[in-house]
Design a protein around this motif. Structure first.
Motif, PDB file in Angstrom:
ATOM      1  N   SER A   1     -12.869   0.598   3.599  1.00  0.00           N
ATOM      2  CA  SER A   1     -11.659   0.537   4.420  1.00  0.00           C
ATOM      3  C   SER A   1     -10.436   0.554   3.520  1.00  0.00           C
ATOM      4  N   CYS A   2      -9.256   0.417   4.111  1.00  0.00           N
ATOM      5  CA  CYS A   2      -8.004   0.412   3.341  1.00  0.00           C
ATOM      6  C   CYS A   2      -7.086  -0.705   3.882  1.00  0.00           C
ATOM      7  N   GLY A   3      -6.181  -1.169   3.018  1.00  0.00           N
ATOM      8  CA  GLY A   3      -5.095  -2.065   3.438  1.00  0.00           C
ATOM      9  C   GLY A   3      -5.589  -3.325   4.116  1.00  0.00           C
ATOM     10  N   THR A   4      -4.959  -3.624   5.258  1.00  0.00           N
ATOM     11  CA  THR A   4      -5.328  -4.818   6.016  1.00  0.00           C
ATOM     12  C   THR A   4      -6.805  -4.788   6.424  1.00  0.00           C
ATOM     13  N   SER A   5      -7.277  -3.611   6.768  1.00  0.00           N
ATOM     14  CA  SER A   5      -8.695  -3.503   7.164  1.00  0.00           C
ATOM     15  C   SER A   5      -9.599  -3.845   5.985  1.00  0.00           C
ATOM     16  N   TRP A   6      -9.136  -3.567   4.777  1.00  0.00           N
ATOM     17  CA  TRP A   6      -9.917  -3.934   3.589  1.00  0.00           C
ATOM     18  C   TRP A   6      -9.937  -5.457   3.438  1.00  0.00           C
TER      19      TRP A   6
ATOM     20  N   SER B   1     -11.465   0.324  10.531  1.00  0.00           N
ATOM     21  CA  SER B   1     -10.154   0.968  10.653  1.00  0.00           C
ATOM     22  C   SER B   1      -9.534   0.645  12.005  1.00  0.00           C
ATOM     23  N   GLN B   2      -8.263   0.255  11.974  1.00  0.00           N
ATOM     24  CA  GLN B   2      -7.541   0.048  13.228  1.00  0.00           C
ATOM     25  C   GLN B   2      -7.335   1.380  13.913  1.00  0.00           C
ATOM     26  N   SER B   3      -6.711   2.319  13.194  1.00  0.00           N
ATOM     27  CA  SER B   3      -6.323   3.594  13.812  1.00  0.00           C
ATOM     28  C   SER B   3      -7.517   4.519  14.037  1.00  0.00           C
TER      29      SER B   3
ATOM     30  N   GLU C   1      -8.141   6.783  12.040  1.00  0.00           N
ATOM     31  CA  GLU C   1      -7.695   8.096  11.566  1.00  0.00           C
ATOM     32  C   GLU C   1      -7.375   8.092  10.078  1.00  0.00           C
ATOM     33  N   THR C   2      -7.632   7.014   9.361  1.00  0.00           N
ATOM     34  CA  THR C   2      -7.232   6.931   7.957  1.00  0.00           C
ATOM     35  C   THR C   2      -8.038   7.931   7.126  1.00  0.00           C
ATOM     36  N   ALA C   3      -7.310   8.828   6.443  1.00  0.00           N
ATOM     37  CA  ALA C   3      -7.963   9.958   5.766  1.00  0.00           C
ATOM     38  C   ALA C   3      -8.985   9.476   4.735  1.00  0.00           C
TER      39      ALA C   3
ATOM     40  N   GLY D   1       3.277  -1.817  16.081  1.00  0.00           N
ATOM     41  CA  GLY D   1       4.035  -2.311  14.913  1.00  0.00           C
ATOM     42  C   GLY D   1       3.351  -1.801  13.652  1.00  0.00           C
ATOM     43  N   VAL D   2       4.149  -1.329  12.697  1.00  0.00           N
ATOM     44  CA  VAL D   2       3.524  -0.711  11.519  1.00  0.00           C
ATOM     45  C   VAL D   2       2.696  -1.729  10.730  1.00  0.00           C
ATOM     46  N   ALA D   3       3.175  -2.971  10.662  1.00  0.00           N
ATOM     47  CA  ALA D   3       2.391  -4.001   9.970  1.00  0.00           C
ATOM     48  C   ALA D   3       1.264  -4.469  10.897  1.00  0.00           C
ATOM     49  N   SER D   4       0.062  -4.347  10.413  1.00  0.00           N
ATOM     50  CA  SER D   4      -1.100  -4.679  11.240  1.00  0.00           C
ATOM     51  C   SER D   4      -1.237  -6.197  11.395  1.00  0.00           C
ATOM     52  N   THR D   5      -1.434  -6.666  12.617  1.00  0.00           N
ATOM     53  CA  THR D   5      -1.562  -8.113  12.844  1.00  0.00           C
ATOM     54  C   THR D   5      -2.806  -8.402  13.687  1.00  0.00           C
TER      55      THR D   5
ATOM     56  N   LEU E   1       0.504  -9.157   1.587  1.00  0.00           N
ATOM     57  CA  LEU E   1       0.754  -7.770   2.030  1.00  0.00           C
ATOM     58  C   LEU E   1       1.771  -7.761   3.173  1.00  0.00           C
ATOM     59  N   LYS E   2       1.599  -8.692   4.140  1.00  0.00           N
ATOM     60  CA  LYS E   2       2.525  -8.713   5.274  1.00  0.00           C
ATOM     61  C   LYS E   2       3.949  -8.944   4.776  1.00  0.00           C
ATOM     62  N   LEU E   3       4.105  -9.918   3.848  1.00  0.00           N
ATOM     63  CA  LEU E   3       5.461 -10.251   3.392  1.00  0.00           C
ATOM     64  C   LEU E   3       6.081  -9.070   2.660  1.00  0.00           C
ATOM     65  N   LYS E   4       5.318  -8.450   1.757  1.00  0.00           N
ATOM     66  CA  LYS E   4       5.952  -7.378   0.978  1.00  0.00           C
ATOM     67  C   LYS E   4       6.248  -6.169   1.840  1.00  0.00           C
ATOM     68  N   GLU E   5       5.363  -5.842   2.775  1.00  0.00           N
ATOM     69  CA  GLU E   5       5.601  -4.586   3.478  1.00  0.00           C
ATOM     70  C   GLU E   5       6.760  -4.653   4.465  1.00  0.00           C
ATOM     71  N   ILE E   6       7.074  -5.816   5.013  1.00  0.00           N
ATOM     72  CA  ILE E   6       8.205  -5.784   5.959  1.00  0.00           C
ATOM     73  C   ILE E   6       9.458  -6.501   5.474  1.00  0.00           C
TER      74      ILE E   6
ATOM     75  N   SER F   1      -0.248   5.248  10.548  1.00  0.00           N
ATOM     76  CA  SER F   1      -1.579   5.829  10.441  1.00  0.00           C
ATOM     77  C   SER F   1      -1.558   6.787   9.253  1.00  0.00           C
ATOM     78  N   VAL F   2      -2.347   6.476   8.209  1.00  0.00           N
ATOM     79  CA  VAL F   2      -2.226   7.226   6.954  1.00  0.00           C
ATOM     80  C   VAL F   2      -3.261   8.351   6.946  1.00  0.00           C
ATOM     81  N   THR F   3      -2.848   9.495   7.510  1.00  0.00           N
ATOM     82  CA  THR F   3      -3.809  10.582   7.697  1.00  0.00           C
ATOM     83  C   THR F   3      -3.788  11.588   6.551  1.00  0.00           C
TER      84      THR F   3
HETATM   85  C1  F6R Z   1      -0.838  -3.045   6.709  1.00  0.00           C
HETATM   86  C2  F6R Z   1      -1.424  -1.873   7.324  1.00  0.00           C
HETATM   87  C3  F6R Z   1      -2.190  -0.921   6.466  1.00  0.00           C
HETATM   88  C4  F6R Z   1      -3.462  -0.467   7.201  1.00  0.00           C
HETATM   89  C5  F6R Z   1      -4.179   0.630   6.383  1.00  0.00           C
HETATM   90  C6  F6R Z   1      -5.485   1.032   7.025  1.00  0.00           C
HETATM   91  O1  F6R Z   1      -0.147  -3.826   7.621  1.00  0.00           O
HETATM   92  O2  F6R Z   1      -1.298  -1.662   8.487  1.00  0.00           O
HETATM   93  O3  F6R Z   1      -2.493  -1.476   5.239  1.00  0.00           O
HETATM   94  O4  F6R Z   1      -4.289  -1.576   7.373  1.00  0.00           O
HETATM   95  O5  F6R Z   1      -3.344   1.739   6.273  1.00  0.00           O
HETATM   96  O6  F6R Z   1      -5.287   1.504   8.316  1.00  0.00           O
HETATM   97  P1  F6R Z   1      -6.456   1.585   9.380  1.00  0.00           P
HETATM   98  O7  F6R Z   1      -6.922   0.200   9.642  1.00  0.00           O
HETATM   99  O8  F6R Z   1      -5.820   2.230  10.567  1.00  0.00           O
HETATM  100  O9  F6R Z   1      -7.535   2.424   8.769  1.00  0.00           O
END
Ligand code: F6R
Length: 610
Positions: free
Chosen positions: A302-307, A350-352, A354-356, A400-404, A486-491, A606-608
């Protein structure tokens, strides 16, 4: 990444496109543009900046056009300027194209086009693609064929929409690696990067798959593969309401989503906890139950918050089921030629959906013969479709861009999976019942943790001018520390780092002075005494201590300058409760520093792209 919308029908297209772009803006917001066909000509309006800036520029403009495409950009090639904003026209100005993704071989294509005399207005890979399709269009006189032929030579990722002044009754769309969904209406059609832009118009949707190209008119669509085979597409009914994607009175989507967590968690658990049996029921995993019973290893990617939630998943599954678990960034996994055995299970989180990088990791695992399963929020997303089976977290749309709320629901789903696999591998029923009952108590405990908002605001008041923050925790609260940072730095753009609390003395302790706020996640669990020693180490060096502690812990008051109290839970689920004040801290800090909470700079929901 970028957001894409297209409309063809009988209504004025511009207001529909602008509304769609507002809904998609969370995907990218450094420039906005639309192209319409008006009196037989392509008319493009585009501007660096947010959707609202283009909107105010167009406020006195009423176009009769009933066909158009719109784009909100997250820059990859070329700075966010008016010229680099999409749509891009071809050399003759006959077609207009919008694109989400990256054309990797654009330099090679550009060289050929330059040799043919093409000139370019922007620094983008997208304009090259537009010219390339345009040059084939001159030869074929058919936009669908020209696009298809061009795409056979394109390397990279894309979702594209194209219109032509010579074929005013169609939109051509294609996807490879970036999502696209068609909305089917009555004598009108929509197409967008995701369903949030369509939901106010229709609930009937068709998901495009990688390698597909479609010709859309106001009452039909024809789909083929890039290699020219016809395909039948299925129409799905969306299970998503308009209200679900509105702010419901909150100032920001992020705040709404933070406060939604008692409900989103309830939805994640609904019907899945078997209290009496001390077990969990996950319908989505039933078809792979033999594989899960026999597997010797689970790899979570996974990536980011999902990681971060995946790291919690590692603790939970190893402790409850005794299965070895590895967690790996999808971006690393995909390229390092990992050793994968046939009965390994790959869990993509993955939340979305769609993460590439996560999609590429799934494909790598499948190529090596393993079975990939998904833990996904977005229903019908690419990851949901590319995995053999999986579990939806049912957190509802996260805008919201920051995942919660996705984080807390992902951890809860790991709790369910840990319980299910644990019970298959000898976890006693009594222990299973304790875990099941604790899972069910979490929504109420989140409600209590949300009551910390006033204390959090005091901390924000004290530290809003700080340039750095440290977050420290142990066990499952090490990932909580990473997620809080991560939450603090990103927003709020404050530099923040998360560390395992004991690792601090191996380096980060050098940073501690009387200006450094240090957040300790210190619940009363088996590591409490150890964390207290780490607190002493920071105190001895003048660091300013903020503690996330349990309601009944008063011992900590003596050592921490600020204490935020949250309910106790089992250590497996600590992150679900302890992250709540840290999400609020990031939110109120961003407000105090006048940052744009829902659209932080440089980020996309969504980082596609890679
Ligand atoms: C942080 C955040 C990102 C996502 C990451 C993975 O707040 O939203 O770090 O967690 O880009 O995205 P998903 O979960 O959609 O694969």
């Amino acid at each position: 990444m970028c957001g894409i919308i297209g409309y063809i029908g009988f209504k004025q297209s511009l207001p529909i496109l602008m509304e769609g772009l507002r809904r998609l803006e969370y995907r990218g917001y450094d420039s906005t543009g639309v192209a319409l066909i008006e009196n037989g000509k392509i008319v493009v309006s585009k501007k660096a900046g947010k959707v609202s800036e283009l909107q105010s520029e167009l406020k006195n403009y009423s176009s009769p056009s009933t066909i158009g495409i719109g784009h909100t950009r997250w820059a990859t090639h070329g700075a966010p300027t008016d010229a680099n904003a999409h749509p891009h026209k071809d050399q003759n100005g006959t077609i207009a194209l919008i694109h989400n993704g990256i054309i990797e071989n654009y330099q090679t294509i550009k060289k050929k086009l330059l040799a043919e005399g093409h000139t370019f207005q922007s620094e983008t890979d997208t304009e090259i693609l537009s010219h390339f399709i345009g040059s084939l269009y001159e030869k074929t006189n058919d936009l669908f064929t020209a696009t298809r032929l061009a795409l056979t030579e394109v390397e990279g990722a894309y979702a594209i929409l194209i219109i032509s002044s010579k074929e005013k009754d169609k939109i051509i769309a294609a996807r490879k690696g970036s999502p696209l969904v068609i909305g089917v209406g009555e004598n009108e059609m929509f197409i967008a990067s995701d369903a949030t832009a369509l939901i106010s118009h229709t609930k009937k949707v068709v998901y495009l798959e990688d390698g597909e190209i479609v010709q859309i008119s106001n009452n039909s669509f024809i789909t083929k593969t890039i290699t020219d085979e016809e395909i039948e597409k299925q129409v799905h009914e969306l299970d998503l309401s308009f209200e679900q994607i509105e702010k419901s009175g909150y100032d920001h989507f992020m705040l709404k989503e933070i406060y939604e967590q008692p409900d989103s968690l309830t939805n994640s658990l609904r019907g899945r906890v078997l209290l009496e049996e001390g077990d969990a029921k996950l319908g989505g995993l039933e078809q792979v139950s033999d594989l899960l019973k026999n597997t010797n290893r689970i790899i979570i990617t996974s990536c980011g918050t999902s990681w971060h939630s995946s790291l919690v998943g590692e603790y939970i599954i190893e402790q409850l089921a005794g299965i070895p678990v590895e967690v790996e960034y999808a971006s690393e996994f995909r390229y390092r030629d990992p050793v994968i055995n046939k009965n390994d299970v790959i869990l993509a989180v993955s939340q979305s959906g769609e993460t590439a990088d996560t999609i590429a990791a799934i494909r790598e695992a499948k190529r090596k013969g393993a079975t990939a399963l998904g833990i996904v929020n977005a229903v019908g997303s690419s990851i949901a479709r590319e995995t053999a089976a999986g579990v939806y977290i049912h957190a509802g749309p996260e805008i919201g861009v920051a995942s919660t709320k996705a984080f807390t629901s992902q951890v809860a789903v790991f709790g369910l999976i840990g319980l299910l696999l644990g019970r298959q591998r000898g976890l006693q029923i009594d222990k299973g019942r304790i875990i099941a009952s604790e899972l069910l108590s979490l929504p109420d405990k989140i409600k209590k943790a949300l009551q910390s908002a006033d204390e959090v605001k005091q901390i924000v008041n004290e530290f809003k001018d700080s340039s750095h923050f440290l977050f420290l925790g142990r066990g499952t609260n090490f990932p909580t520390a990473l997620e809080g940072a991560l939450k603090l730095k990103e927003i709020s753009y404050i530099h923040a780092e998360g560390y395992p609390a004991a690792e601090m003395k191996h380096g980060p302790i050098a940073l501690i002075d009387n200006k450094m706020p240090v957040v300790f996640i210190a619940p009363k669990d088996m590591l409490y005494e150890k964390v207290m020693s780490n607190i002493q180490e920071v105190r001895a060096r003048g660091g300013r201590i903020i503690a996330i502690a349990n309601e009944d812990d008063h011992e900590i008051d003596e050592f921490a300058e600020f204490v935020i109290r949250v309910p106790r839970t089992l250590s497996y689920f600590g992150p679900i409760i302890n992250i709540i004040p840290l999400q609020l801290l990031a939110y109120y800090m961003a407000l105090a520093r006048n940052c744009n909470v829902d659209q932080p700079r440089n980020l996309a929901k969504s980082v596609t792209v890679e």
